[in-house]
Motif scaffolding. Structure first.
Motif, PDB file in Angstrom:
ATOM      1  N   SER A 282      65.004  -6.808 -14.731  1.00 25.60           N
ATOM      2  CA  SER A 282      66.358  -6.296 -14.960  1.00 25.60           C
ATOM      3  C   SER A 282      67.079  -7.092 -16.035  1.00 25.60           C
ATOM      4  O   SER A 282      67.790  -6.524 -16.877  1.00 25.60           O
ATOM      5  N   GLN A 283      66.890  -8.397 -16.023  1.00 23.33           N
ATOM      6  CA  GLN A 283      67.496  -9.263 -17.035  1.00 23.33           C
ATOM      7  C   GLN A 283      66.984  -8.916 -18.424  1.00 23.33           C
ATOM      8  O   GLN A 283      67.758  -8.792 -19.388  1.00 23.33           O
TER       9      GLN A 283
ATOM     10  N   THR B 121      58.881 -17.854 -20.660  1.00 23.42           N
ATOM     11  CA  THR B 121      59.150 -18.284 -19.296  1.00 23.42           C
ATOM     12  C   THR B 121      58.607 -19.680 -19.013  1.00 23.42           C
ATOM     13  O   THR B 121      57.641 -20.145 -19.631  1.00 23.42           O
TER      14      THR B 121
ATOM     15  N   ASP C  71      65.565  -6.088 -19.374  1.00 23.38           N
ATOM     16  CA  ASP C  71      65.981  -4.723 -19.706  1.00 23.38           C
ATOM     17  C   ASP C  71      67.412  -4.703 -20.234  1.00 23.38           C
ATOM     18  O   ASP C  71      67.731  -3.986 -21.192  1.00 23.38           O
ATOM     19  N   LYS C  72      68.259  -5.524 -19.644  1.00 23.92           N
ATOM     20  CA  LYS C  72      69.654  -5.587 -20.087  1.00 23.92           C
ATOM     21  C   LYS C  72      69.760  -6.180 -21.488  1.00 23.92           C
ATOM     22  O   LYS C  72      70.476  -5.651 -22.349  1.00 23.92           O
TER      23      LYS C  72
ATOM     24  N   GLY D 145      61.602  -8.505  -9.957  1.00 27.84           N
ATOM     25  CA  GLY D 145      62.574  -7.440 -10.202  1.00 27.84           C
ATOM     26  C   GLY D 145      63.793  -7.939 -10.944  1.00 27.84           C
ATOM     27  O   GLY D 145      64.304  -7.268 -11.862  1.00 27.84           O
ATOM     28  N   ASP D 146      64.290  -9.124 -10.569  1.00 27.86           N
ATOM     29  CA  ASP D 146      65.460  -9.698 -11.238  1.00 27.86           C
ATOM     30  C   ASP D 146      65.155 -10.030 -12.691  1.00 27.86           C
ATOM     31  O   ASP D 146      65.991  -9.812 -13.577  1.00 27.86           O
ATOM     32  N   VAL D 147      63.962 -10.550 -12.948  1.00 30.15           N
ATOM     33  CA  VAL D 147      63.572 -10.899 -14.320  1.00 30.15           C
ATOM     34  C   VAL D 147      63.466  -9.636 -15.177  1.00 30.15           C
ATOM     35  O   VAL D 147      63.963  -9.595 -16.310  1.00 30.15           O
TER      36      VAL D 147
ATOM     37  N   GLU E  84      58.847 -12.076  -5.571  1.00 31.20           N
ATOM     38  CA  GLU E  84      60.134 -11.506  -5.169  1.00 31.20           C
ATOM     39  C   GLU E  84      61.172 -11.598  -6.283  1.00 31.20           C
ATOM     40  O   GLU E  84      62.166 -10.874  -6.267  1.00 31.20           O
ATOM     41  N   LYS E  85      60.961 -12.481  -7.251  1.00 31.33           N
ATOM     42  CA  LYS E  85      61.899 -12.645  -8.363  1.00 31.33           C
ATOM     43  C   LYS E  85      61.578 -11.728  -9.541  1.00 31.33           C
ATOM     44  O   LYS E  85      62.356 -11.654 -10.495  1.00 31.33           O
TER      45      LYS E  85
ATOM     46  N   LEU F 112      60.920 -18.643 -14.408  1.00 34.58           N
ATOM     47  CA  LEU F 112      59.992 -17.799 -13.657  1.00 34.58           C
ATOM     48  C   LEU F 112      58.792 -18.606 -13.183  1.00 34.58           C
ATOM     49  O   LEU F 112      58.076 -19.208 -13.975  1.00 34.58           O
TER      50      LEU F 112
ATOM     51  N   ASP G  32      56.078 -16.309  -7.595  1.00 34.98           N
ATOM     52  CA  ASP G  32      57.268 -15.900  -6.840  1.00 34.98           C
ATOM     53  C   ASP G  32      57.546 -14.429  -7.140  1.00 34.98           C
ATOM     54  O   ASP G  32      58.467 -14.074  -7.871  1.00 34.98           O
TER      55      ASP G  32
END
Length: 251
Positions: A76-77, A38, A79-80, A72-74, A69-70, A63, A67
Protein backbone atom coordinates in the motif's frame (compact mmCIF):
# COMPACT_ATOMS: atom_id res chain seq x y z
CA UNK A 1 16.55 3.59 -19.92
CA UNK A 2 13.18 5.20 -19.38
CA UNK A 3 12.91 7.31 -16.25
CA UNK A 4 9.41 6.02 -15.57
CA UNK A 5 10.59 2.71 -14.12
CA UNK A 6 9.53 1.82 -10.57
CA UNK A 7 11.81 -0.71 -8.86
CA UNK A 8 11.60 -2.65 -5.59
CA UNK A 9 14.65 -4.49 -4.17
CA UNK A 10 14.87 -6.48 -0.92
CA UNK A 11 17.90 -6.93 1.33
CA UNK A 12 19.76 -3.67 0.72
CA UNK A 13 21.31 -2.72 4.05
CA UNK A 14 24.87 -4.08 3.77
CA UNK A 15 27.23 -1.63 2.01
CA UNK A 16 29.23 -4.49 0.41
CA UNK A 17 26.10 -6.51 -0.37
CA UNK A 18 24.45 -7.32 -3.68
CA UNK A 19 21.23 -5.50 -2.81
CA UNK A 20 23.00 -2.25 -1.99
CA UNK A 21 25.15 -2.63 -5.09
CA UNK A 22 22.08 -3.09 -7.28
CA UNK A 23 20.51 0.02 -5.77
CA UNK A 24 23.55 2.13 -6.69
CA UNK A 25 23.78 0.67 -10.19
CA UNK A 26 20.13 1.20 -10.98
CA UNK A 27 20.06 4.73 -9.63
CA UNK A 28 22.94 5.65 -11.92
CA UNK A 29 22.01 3.65 -15.01
CA UNK A 30 18.21 3.67 -15.00
CA UNK A 31 17.40 6.89 -13.14
CA UNK A 32 14.05 5.38 -12.11
CA UNK A 33 11.14 7.49 -11.03
CA UNK A 34 11.03 5.55 -7.76
CA UNK A 35 13.39 2.95 -6.31
CA UNK A 36 12.37 1.21 -3.08
CA UNK A 37 15.18 -0.43 -1.09
CA UNK A 38 14.29 -2.57 1.90
CA UNK A 39 16.13 -3.50 5.08
CA UNK A 40 15.10 -4.88 8.45
CA UNK A 41 16.46 -1.97 10.49
CA UNK A 42 16.55 1.32 8.56
CA UNK A 43 18.01 3.16 11.56
CA UNK A 44 21.13 1.01 11.29
CA UNK A 45 21.47 1.28 7.51
CA UNK A 46 23.83 4.27 7.54
CA UNK A 47 25.16 4.01 3.98
CA UNK A 48 21.71 3.35 2.50
CA UNK A 49 20.27 6.37 4.29
CA UNK A 50 23.16 8.53 3.09
CA UNK A 51 22.46 7.41 -0.46
CA UNK A 52 18.77 8.25 -0.04
CA UNK A 53 19.70 11.73 1.16
CA UNK A 54 21.39 12.33 -2.21
CA UNK A 55 18.71 10.72 -4.38
CA UNK A 56 15.16 11.98 -4.00
CA UNK A 57 13.83 8.98 -5.92
CA UNK A 58 15.27 6.44 -3.45
CA UNK A 59 12.92 5.30 -0.69
CA UNK A 60 14.20 3.23 2.24
CA UNK A 61 11.51 0.78 3.38
CA UNK A 62 11.52 -1.20 6.62
CA UNK A 63 10.82 -4.85 5.83
CA UNK A 64 11.70 -8.18 7.35
CA UNK A 65 10.80 -10.51 4.49
CA UNK A 66 9.62 -13.28 6.83
CA UNK A 67 7.09 -10.92 8.44
CA UNK A 68 4.40 -11.69 5.91
CA UNK A 69 1.73 -9.83 7.88
CA UNK A 70 3.47 -6.55 6.98
CA UNK A 71 3.45 -7.20 3.23
CA UNK A 72 0.07 -5.57 2.70
CA UNK A 73 1.17 -2.35 4.40
CA UNK A 74 4.37 -2.21 2.33
CA UNK A 75 2.47 -2.75 -0.93
CA UNK A 76 0.00 0.00 0.00
CA UNK A 77 2.86 2.36 0.80
CA UNK A 78 4.53 1.67 -2.54
CA UNK A 79 1.26 2.00 -4.42
CA UNK A 80 0.65 5.39 -2.86
CA UNK A 81 4.12 6.71 -3.67
CA UNK A 82 3.95 5.50 -7.28
CA UNK A 83 0.51 7.03 -7.79
CA UNK A 84 -1.00 3.72 -8.82
CA UNK A 85 1.45 3.19 -11.72
CA UNK A 86 2.65 -0.13 -10.34
CA UNK A 87 6.07 -1.77 -10.07
CA UNK A 88 8.06 -2.52 -13.21
CA UNK A 89 10.83 -4.52 -11.56
CA UNK A 90 10.79 -6.62 -8.40
CA UNK A 91 14.12 -8.07 -7.28
CA UNK A 92 13.95 -10.61 -4.45
CA UNK A 93 17.50 -10.49 -3.15
CA UNK A 94 17.28 -11.03 0.64
CA UNK A 95 18.64 -14.44 1.69
CA UNK A 96 20.63 -16.28 4.35
CA UNK A 97 23.46 -18.82 4.25
CA UNK A 98 24.38 -20.71 7.41
CA UNK A 99 26.35 -23.94 7.87
CA UNK A 100 27.93 -23.70 4.39
CA UNK A 101 30.04 -26.81 4.95
CA UNK A 102 27.28 -28.85 6.58
CA UNK A 103 27.08 -32.64 6.38
CA UNK A 104 23.97 -34.73 6.98
CA UNK A 105 25.08 -35.23 10.59
CA UNK A 106 24.96 -31.49 11.33
CA UNK A 107 21.43 -30.83 10.10
CA UNK A 108 18.57 -29.90 12.37
CA UNK A 109 14.94 -29.10 11.67
CA UNK A 110 14.89 -25.53 12.96
CA UNK A 111 17.79 -24.30 10.84
CA UNK A 112 16.50 -26.16 7.79
CA UNK A 113 13.06 -24.55 8.14
CA UNK A 114 14.66 -21.13 8.69
CA UNK A 115 16.44 -21.35 5.33
CA UNK A 116 13.32 -22.49 3.55
CA UNK A 117 11.32 -19.65 5.12
CA UNK A 118 13.81 -16.90 4.24
CA UNK A 119 15.13 -18.16 0.90
CA UNK A 120 12.03 -19.78 -0.61
CA UNK A 121 8.74 -18.95 1.09
CA UNK A 122 9.38 -15.25 1.78
CA UNK A 123 10.30 -14.16 -1.78
CA UNK A 124 7.42 -16.10 -3.33
CA UNK A 125 4.85 -14.69 -0.91
CA UNK A 126 6.25 -11.19 -1.35
CA UNK A 127 5.87 -11.64 -5.09
CA UNK A 128 2.27 -12.70 -4.51
CA UNK A 129 1.67 -9.52 -2.50
CA UNK A 130 3.15 -7.36 -5.26
CA UNK A 131 1.34 -9.02 -8.15
CA UNK A 132 -1.38 -6.34 -8.33
CA UNK A 133 1.30 -3.66 -8.74
CA UNK A 134 3.23 -5.70 -11.31
CA UNK A 135 0.00 -6.25 -13.24
CA UNK A 136 -0.73 -2.51 -13.13
CA UNK A 137 2.70 -1.74 -14.56
CA UNK A 138 2.30 -4.33 -17.30
CA UNK A 139 -1.12 -2.99 -18.23
CA UNK A 140 0.12 0.62 -18.29
CA UNK A 141 3.13 -0.07 -20.54
CA UNK A 142 3.32 -0.16 -24.32
CA UNK A 143 6.63 -2.01 -24.22
CA UNK A 144 6.49 -5.64 -25.43
CA UNK A 145 8.21 -7.16 -22.36
CA UNK A 146 11.03 -6.77 -19.85
CA UNK A 147 11.71 -4.18 -17.19
CA UNK A 148 10.03 -1.40 -19.13
CA UNK A 149 6.85 -3.44 -18.72
CA UNK A 150 7.04 -5.79 -15.70
CA UNK A 151 9.66 -8.28 -14.50
CA UNK A 152 10.46 -10.40 -11.45
CA UNK A 153 14.11 -11.31 -10.80
CA UNK A 154 14.75 -13.80 -8.03
CA UNK A 155 18.39 -13.90 -6.96
CA UNK A 156 19.36 -17.57 -6.88
CA UNK A 157 22.70 -19.39 -6.95
CA UNK A 158 24.57 -21.78 -9.19
CA UNK A 159 24.93 -24.20 -6.27
CA UNK A 160 21.15 -24.72 -6.53
CA UNK A 161 21.71 -26.42 -9.88
CA UNK A 162 21.17 -30.16 -9.46
CA UNK A 163 23.11 -30.89 -12.65
CA UNK A 164 26.07 -28.81 -11.45
CA UNK A 165 26.24 -30.31 -7.95
CA UNK A 166 29.38 -32.44 -7.84
CA UNK A 167 30.57 -31.54 -4.34
CA UNK A 168 27.57 -32.06 -2.08
CA UNK A 169 27.24 -30.26 1.24
CA UNK A 170 25.52 -26.90 1.72
CA UNK A 171 22.25 -28.77 2.28
CA UNK A 172 20.37 -25.80 3.67
CA UNK A 173 21.33 -23.19 1.09
CA UNK A 174 21.28 -25.52 -1.91
CA UNK A 175 17.89 -27.01 -1.05
CA UNK A 176 16.17 -23.71 -0.27
CA UNK A 177 17.43 -22.05 -3.45
CA UNK A 178 16.56 -25.08 -5.61
CA UNK A 179 13.05 -24.84 -4.21
CA UNK A 180 13.05 -21.13 -5.09
CA UNK A 181 14.05 -22.01 -8.65
CA UNK A 182 11.11 -24.39 -9.03
CA UNK A 183 8.64 -21.91 -7.56
CA UNK A 184 10.02 -19.20 -9.86
CA UNK A 185 9.61 -21.48 -12.88
CA UNK A 186 5.99 -22.04 -11.86
CA UNK A 187 5.48 -18.28 -11.58
CA UNK A 188 6.97 -17.72 -15.02
CA UNK A 189 4.42 -20.06 -16.60
CA UNK A 190 1.49 -18.65 -14.66
CA UNK A 191 2.30 -15.00 -15.30
CA UNK A 192 3.59 -15.01 -18.89
CA UNK A 193 0.18 -14.17 -20.36
CA UNK A 194 0.07 -11.09 -18.13
CA UNK A 195 3.21 -9.71 -19.78
CA UNK A 196 5.41 -10.33 -16.72
CA UNK A 197 8.88 -11.81 -17.29
CA UNK A 198 10.08 -13.99 -14.40
CA UNK A 199 13.52 -15.57 -13.98
CA UNK A 200 16.37 -16.61 -11.69
CA UNK A 201 19.77 -14.89 -11.64
CA UNK A 202 23.03 -16.13 -10.08
CA UNK A 203 25.28 -13.24 -8.94
CA UNK A 204 28.48 -15.29 -8.97
CA UNK A 205 30.74 -15.96 -6.00
CA UNK A 206 30.86 -12.45 -4.62
CA UNK A 207 33.01 -10.93 -1.87
CA UNK A 208 30.11 -10.15 0.46
CA UNK A 209 29.29 -11.10 4.04
CA UNK A 210 27.38 -14.07 2.62
CA UNK A 211 29.91 -15.07 -0.05
CA UNK A 212 33.00 -14.52 2.09
CA UNK A 213 36.37 -12.86 1.35
CA UNK A 214 37.52 -15.52 -1.12
CA UNK A 215 34.87 -14.73 -3.70
CA UNK A 216 36.04 -14.38 -7.30
CA UNK A 217 34.02 -11.20 -7.93
CA UNK A 218 33.70 -7.87 -6.22
CA UNK A 219 30.20 -6.63 -5.57
CA UNK A 220 30.63 -3.94 -8.22
CA UNK A 221 31.71 -6.48 -10.84
CA UNK A 222 28.75 -8.72 -10.09
CA UNK A 223 26.05 -6.07 -10.05
CA UNK A 224 27.41 -4.35 -13.16
CA UNK A 225 27.11 -7.59 -15.12
CA UNK A 226 23.71 -8.48 -13.62
CA UNK A 227 22.29 -5.05 -14.35
CA UNK A 228 23.28 -5.47 -18.00
CA UNK A 229 21.49 -8.83 -18.11
CA UNK A 230 18.41 -7.40 -16.40
CA UNK A 231 18.05 -4.43 -18.74
CA UNK A 232 18.10 -6.73 -21.79
CA UNK A 233 15.37 -9.08 -20.54
CA UNK A 234 12.66 -10.06 -22.99
CA UNK A 235 9.89 -12.60 -23.42
CA UNK A 236 12.38 -15.28 -24.56
CA UNK A 237 14.11 -15.10 -21.16
CA UNK A 238 10.97 -15.95 -19.19
CA UNK A 239 11.47 -18.85 -16.77
CA UNK A 240 15.21 -19.19 -17.35
CA UNK A 241 18.13 -19.53 -14.92
CA UNK A 242 21.01 -17.19 -15.78
CA UNK A 243 24.53 -16.62 -14.58
CA UNK A 244 25.51 -13.03 -13.78
CA UNK A 245 27.14 -12.77 -17.21
CA UNK A 246 24.03 -13.87 -19.10
CA UNK A 247 25.03 -17.51 -19.66
CA UNK A 248 22.21 -19.98 -18.99
CA UNK A 249 22.73 -22.37 -16.06
CA UNK A 250 21.58 -26.02 -16.24
CA UNK A 251 18.88 -27.12 -13.84
Amino acid sequence: MSKSKNIFITGCNRPNGIGFGLVKQMLDRYNPEHLFATCRNPADAKELNELAANYGNLHVIELDTVDTEKFGDVVSQVDKVTGGEGINLLINNAAILEQPQSSIHQLNKDLFMKHLEVNTVAPILLTKAFLPLLEKAAANSNSPSGIQKAAIVNISTKVASIADNTGGGMYLYRSSKTALNMATKCLSLELKNKGIVTLMLHPGWVQTDLGGPNGTLTTEQSVTEMTTVIEKLGADDNGKFFNYDGQEIPW
